[in-house]
Design an enzyme around this catalytic site. Structure first.
Site, PDB file in Angstrom:
ATOM      1  N   LYS A  97       0.825  -1.194  -0.012  1.00  0.00           N
ATOM      2  CA  LYS A  97      -0.186  -0.084   0.006  1.00  0.00           C
ATOM      3  C   LYS A  97       0.839   1.283   0.135  1.00  0.00           C
ATOM      4  CE  LYS A  97      -1.562   1.649   4.011  1.00  0.00           C
ATOM      5  NZ  LYS A  97      -1.183   2.872   4.463  1.00  0.00           N
ATOM      6  N   ASN A  98       1.853   1.177   0.580  1.00  0.00           N
ATOM      7  CA  ASN A  98       2.951   2.358   1.107  1.00  0.00           C
ATOM      8  C   ASN A  98       3.721   2.645  -0.115  1.00  0.00           C
ATOM      9  OD1 ASN A  98       1.234   2.957   3.309  1.00  0.00           O
ATOM     10  ND2 ASN A  98       2.705   2.390   4.931  1.00  0.00           N
ATOM     11  N   ARG A 158      -4.504  11.092   4.719  1.00  0.00           N
ATOM     12  CA  ARG A 158      -3.389  12.212   4.545  1.00  0.00           C
ATOM     13  C   ARG A 158      -2.431  11.768   3.532  1.00  0.00           C
ATOM     14  NH1 ARG A 158      -1.371  13.620   8.256  1.00  0.00           N
ATOM     15  NH2 ARG A 158       0.460  13.520   7.806  1.00  0.00           N
ATOM     16  N   CYS A 179      -4.648  12.775  12.932  1.00  0.00           N
ATOM     17  CA  CYS A 179      -5.227  11.574  12.598  1.00  0.00           C
ATOM     18  C   CYS A 179      -4.968  10.885  14.196  1.00  0.00           C
ATOM     19  CB  CYS A 179      -4.707  10.652  11.596  1.00  0.00           C
ATOM     20  SG  CYS A 179      -3.138   9.714  12.105  1.00  0.00           S
ATOM     21  N   ARG A 218       0.837  14.568  13.187  1.00  0.00           N
ATOM     22  CA  ARG A 218       1.363  14.240  11.584  1.00  0.00           C
ATOM     23  C   ARG A 218       1.327  15.356  10.665  1.00  0.00           C
ATOM     24  NH1 ARG A 218      -1.154   8.708   9.534  1.00  0.00           N
ATOM     25  NH2 ARG A 218       0.572   8.608   8.295  1.00  0.00           N
ATOM     26  N   PRO A 219       2.047  16.581  11.231  1.00  0.00           N
ATOM     27  CA  PRO A 219       2.251  17.910  10.353  1.00  0.00           C
ATOM     28  C   PRO A 219       2.880  17.446   8.847  1.00  0.00           C
ATOM     29  CG  PRO A 219       3.734  18.037  11.938  1.00  0.00           C
ATOM     30  CD  PRO A 219       2.922  16.683  12.463  1.00  0.00           C
ATOM     31  N   ILE A 220       2.669  18.589   7.975  1.00  0.00           N
ATOM     32  CA  ILE A 220       3.683  18.300   6.695  1.00  0.00           C
ATOM     33  C   ILE A 220       4.643  19.548   6.757  1.00  0.00           C
ATOM     34  CG2 ILE A 220       1.804  16.985   5.676  1.00  0.00           C
ATOM     35  CD1 ILE A 220       1.047  19.727   4.144  1.00  0.00           C
ATOM     36  N   ASP A 221       5.169  20.060   7.821  1.00  0.00           N
ATOM     37  CA  ASP A 221       6.040  21.283   7.786  1.00  0.00           C
ATOM     38  C   ASP A 221       7.289  20.636   6.859  1.00  0.00           C
ATOM     39  OD1 ASP A 221       6.147  19.422  10.198  1.00  0.00           O
ATOM     40  OD2 ASP A 221       7.929  20.566  10.489  1.00  0.00           O
ATOM     41  N   ASP A 246       4.802   0.427  12.021  1.00  0.00           N
ATOM     42  CA  ASP A 246       3.744  -0.178  11.483  1.00  0.00           C
ATOM     43  C   ASP A 246       3.306  -1.598  11.976  1.00  0.00           C
ATOM     44  OD1 ASP A 246       3.486   1.666   8.314  1.00  0.00           O
ATOM     45  OD2 ASP A 246       3.299   2.190  10.523  1.00  0.00           O
ATOM     46  N   VAL A 294       8.075   7.098  16.877  1.00  0.00           N
ATOM     47  CA  VAL A 294       7.713   7.534  15.706  1.00  0.00           C
ATOM     48  C   VAL A 294       6.658   8.351  15.738  1.00  0.00           C
ATOM     49  CG1 VAL A 294       7.199   7.461  13.308  1.00  0.00           C
ATOM     50  CG2 VAL A 294       9.154   5.684  14.232  1.00  0.00           C
ATOM     51  N   ARG A 343      -8.612  -0.351   4.941  1.00  0.00           N
ATOM     52  CA  ARG A 343      -7.659   0.530   4.131  1.00  0.00           C
ATOM     53  C   ARG A 343      -6.306   0.124   3.927  1.00  0.00           C
ATOM     54  NH1 ARG A 343      -7.275   6.248   7.418  1.00  0.00           N
ATOM     55  NH2 ARG A 343      -5.777   6.629   5.595  1.00  0.00           N
TER      56      ARG A 343
HETATM   57  C1  EPZ Z   1       4.391   6.875   6.387  1.00  0.00           C
HETATM   58  O1  EPZ Z   1       3.758   7.761   6.856  1.00  0.00           O
HETATM   59  C2  EPZ Z   1       3.306   5.707   6.227  1.00  0.00           C
HETATM   60  N1  EPZ Z   1       2.478   5.984   5.205  1.00  0.00           N
HETATM   61  C3  EPZ Z   1       3.002   5.243   7.457  1.00  0.00           C
HETATM   62  O2  EPZ Z   1       2.009   4.179   7.289  1.00  0.00           O
HETATM   63  C4  EPZ Z   1       4.250   4.915   8.465  1.00  0.00           C
HETATM   64  O3  EPZ Z   1       3.687   4.838   9.790  1.00  0.00           O
HETATM   65  C5  EPZ Z   1       4.896   6.284   8.340  1.00  0.00           C
HETATM   66  O4  EPZ Z   1       5.546   6.579   7.226  1.00  0.00           O
HETATM   67  C6  EPZ Z   1       6.462   6.021   9.316  1.00  0.00           C
HETATM   68  O5  EPZ Z   1       7.071   4.597   8.759  1.00  0.00           O
HETATM   69  C7  EPZ Z   1       2.566   5.998   3.889  1.00  0.00           C
HETATM   70  O6  EPZ Z   1       3.896   5.693   3.415  1.00  0.00           O
HETATM   71  C8  EPZ Z   1       1.415   6.504   3.007  1.00  0.00           C
HETATM   72  P1  EPZ Z   1       6.273  10.491   8.372  1.00  0.00           P
HETATM   73  P2  EPZ Z   1       4.077   9.482   6.804  1.00  0.00           P
HETATM   74  O7  EPZ Z   1       6.275  11.625   7.625  1.00  0.00           O
HETATM   75  O8  EPZ Z   1       5.063   9.793   5.820  1.00  0.00           O
HETATM   76  C9  EPZ Z   1       6.643  13.540  11.783  1.00  0.00           C
HETATM   77  C10 EPZ Z   1       0.297   2.917   7.833  1.00  0.00           C
HETATM   78  O9  EPZ Z   1      -0.198   2.043   8.865  1.00  0.00           O
HETATM   79  N2  EPZ Z   1       6.751  14.407  10.728  1.00  0.00           N
HETATM   80  O10 EPZ Z   1       7.708   9.467   8.318  1.00  0.00           O
HETATM   81  O11 EPZ Z   1       3.091  10.238   7.323  1.00  0.00           O
HETATM   82  C11 EPZ Z   1       5.318  12.829  11.699  1.00  0.00           C
HETATM   83  O12 EPZ Z   1       4.496  13.677  12.812  1.00  0.00           O
HETATM   84  C12 EPZ Z   1       0.570   4.322   7.765  1.00  0.00           C
HETATM   85  O13 EPZ Z   1       0.455   2.026   6.679  1.00  0.00           O
HETATM   86  C13 EPZ Z   1       6.635  15.938  10.996  1.00  0.00           C
HETATM   87  O14 EPZ Z   1       6.733  16.218  12.138  1.00  0.00           O
HETATM   88  O15 EPZ Z   1       5.220   9.303   8.230  1.00  0.00           O
HETATM   89  C14 EPZ Z   1       5.733  11.539  12.403  1.00  0.00           C
HETATM   90  O16 EPZ Z   1       5.656  11.617  13.872  1.00  0.00           O
HETATM   91  C15 EPZ Z   1       0.493   4.914   9.116  1.00  0.00           C
HETATM   92  N3  EPZ Z   1       6.680  16.930   9.734  1.00  0.00           N
HETATM   93  C16 EPZ Z   1       7.084  11.304  11.915  1.00  0.00           C
HETATM   94  O17 EPZ Z   1       7.516  12.696  11.427  1.00  0.00           O
HETATM   95  C17 EPZ Z   1       6.628  16.470   8.602  1.00  0.00           C
HETATM   96  O18 EPZ Z   1       6.680  17.309   7.727  1.00  0.00           O
HETATM   97  C18 EPZ Z   1       7.217  10.407  10.893  1.00  0.00           C
HETATM   98  O19 EPZ Z   1       6.160  10.524   9.948  1.00  0.00           O
HETATM   99  C19 EPZ Z   1       6.438  15.070   8.477  1.00  0.00           C
HETATM  100  C20 EPZ Z   1       6.535  14.044   9.350  1.00  0.00           C
END
Ligand code: EPZ
Length: 418
Positions: A22-23, A92, A116, A121-124, A304, A326, A396
């Site tokens: 999926k990812n 997201r 969520c 999970r911000p996107i900063d 995960d 994480v 999902r």
């Molecule tokens: C990906 O999410 C996966 N989703 C998630 O899988 C997975 O848990 C996660 O990576 C960690 O491995 C997809 O690939 C579609 P991150 P993502 O950005 O990219 C913080 C599942 O169950 N962060 O690596 O959203 C964030 O809040 C899902 O399949 C910021 O602060 O995860 C988190 O605490 C759940 N600012 C940490 O980083 C940002 O701009 C890791 O988030 C981006 C992230």
């Protein structure tokens, strides 16, 4: 709403096939927006997240067709620039259209993904990276508007290895002017798979899979024809199921090299896990030994897989401390597991799991994708009947999980709840 009903106690034996990840599929679908043409993704699993992203691509004006077990995205013309709140709030990963839209068309307006269940999970970092590449970023009314005449290559150092952040910036850089270097990049296999696909489309990406990725922008990319990597989390979920229930399970299609951290922990817990011709085989024999786990970015223990592994530790012999580094709120499966007789206490970012001899079946509620998988696993070994409600969370990220488990001998079925 559907629920899943499980009669605990069956041993699992047989072979189960892993679907493509999926990812990996989600960023690859977004990458199809980069190319004016008809892209093909093979063997795409039937997941609600895939359908949600397909709806978003159609909303943007791309053509999406499912067929032959896969899907086609026709992005010859993509008049749309906006990812609306109604779609982004349900998933997201929709933010992954940001990079491609700005890179190819110079503008995107995407609803900020709210928090969520598992965290803010911000996107900063996605946005800071795009700004570094010359984009103008404006946040207003819950949307982010990103514009750039043409993105230019930049050196980006990520505060932490964000997976979709790395993917968004890689896709943006693929069509930027000049070279982009992403430092502290995510190293997940799905990031590497996206890079491989971008290169097949005519991109020039080097270093994916390591923490420094270099991208030399090109003028145009061609459509993809790609088979995504196998889903290491689905595979890991079946490995834990085999260790938990006893018996012998072969997980066909699992990539052993994508599962080192999990397999090491399963072996420490006493399960036997061996590579076989085209996958992995697990043999569980009774109660696992309790081991400590600390999640982390790849190649560390996957967040995960944290909830699923906790189900195994819930009936382990001893005490296991599971630390989630994480996400800030990824223990919602704990109160539900405790309703089944588990003895788990959350202390800050750690869960202290005292193994019990038996869990007892109960009605429980899924709260997020991987928590629901953990509750299904717990139901497989609990005494009596477990009913997991709100399985739309499960759908999902798992294609027909109950059918695949039933194929291994589990007494499990989907029911419709009033
Ligand atoms: C990906 O999410 C996966 N989703 C998630 O899988 C997975 O848990 C996660 O990576 C960690 O491995 C997809 O690939 C579609 P991150 P993502 O950005 O990219 C913080 C599942 O169950 N962060 O690596 O959203 C964030 O809040 C899902 O399949 C910021 O602060 O995860 C988190 O605490 C759940 N600012 C940490 O980083 C940002 O701009 C890791 O988030 C981006 C992230």
């Amino acid at each position: 709403m559907d629920a899943i009903e499980i009669e605990g106690g069956a041993r699992l034996t047989g072979t189960v096939e892993v679907s493509p990840a999926k990812n990996a599929v989600l960023p690859l679908m977004a990458a199809a927006l980069l190319a004016p043409g008809r892209s093909r993704l093979r063997r795409v699993p039937r997941l609600s997240d895939v359908r949600t992203l397909a709806r978003l691509l159609e909303h943007l004006g791309a053509g999406v067709e499912f067929g032959d077990g896969g899907l086609w995205v026709d992005a010859a013309r993509v008049p749309g620039r906006e990812a609306p709140y109604e779609l982004v709030k349900t998933m997201r990963a929709s933010v992954l259209v940001l990079g491609p839209l700005v890179a190819r068309f110079g503008r995107a307006r995407v609803s900020l993904p709210g928090g969520c269940a598992i965290g803010a999970r911000p996107i900063d970092m996605h946005l800071k990276g795009l700004e570094a590449m010359g984009a103008r970023v404006v946040l207003e009314h819950g949307y982010v508007e990103v514009t750039a005449r043409r993105l230019r290559g930049a050196r980006i150092v990520l505060d932490l290895p964000t997976v979709t952040g790395t993917e968004n910036l890689m896709m943006a850089a693929a069509l930027a002017e000049g070279r982009t270097v992403i430092e502290n990049a995510a190293r997940e296999p799905e990031v590497e798979d996206l890079a491989r696909c971008l290169n097949a489309m005519g991109g020039r990406v080097r270093g994916a899979g390591s923490s420094v990725i270099e991208i030399d922008g090109v003028g145009e990319l061609g459509p993809m024809d790609h088979l995504p990597v196998p889903d290491r989390i689905e595979a890991g979920t079946f490995l834990v199921a085999g260790a938990l229930c006893g018996g012998e399970v072969t997980v066909r299609g699992a990539r052993a090299d994508h599962l080192d951290a999990l397999v090491a922990k399963l072996k420490q817990a006493g399960a036997r896990v061996d590579p076989v011709k085209d996958g992995l085989r697990v043999r569980g024999d009774g109660r696992a030994r309790s081991v400590d786990v600390r999640t982390g970015p790849y190649p560390g223990f996957p967040t995960d897989m944290q909830a699923q592994f906790m189900a195994l530790m819930a009936v382990g012999r001893g005490l296991s401390v599971i630390t989630e580094t994480v996400f800030e709120n990824r223990f919602m499966h704990v109160p539900e597991l405790n309703r089944m007789g588990a003895d788990i206490r959350v202390e800050g970012g750690s869960a202290v799991v005292r193994g019990v001899r038996r869990l007892s079946g109960a009605r429980v509620m899924a709260t997020d994708l991987r928590a629901s998988a953990a509750l299904v696993l717990a139901g497989l070994v609990a005494d009596g009947t477990t009913v997991v409600s709100r399985v739309y969370h499960l759908d999902r990220g798992y294609e027909r999980l109950e059918e695949k488990l039933a194929g291994l001998g589990a007494r499990i079925r989907r029911i419709r709840e009033r």
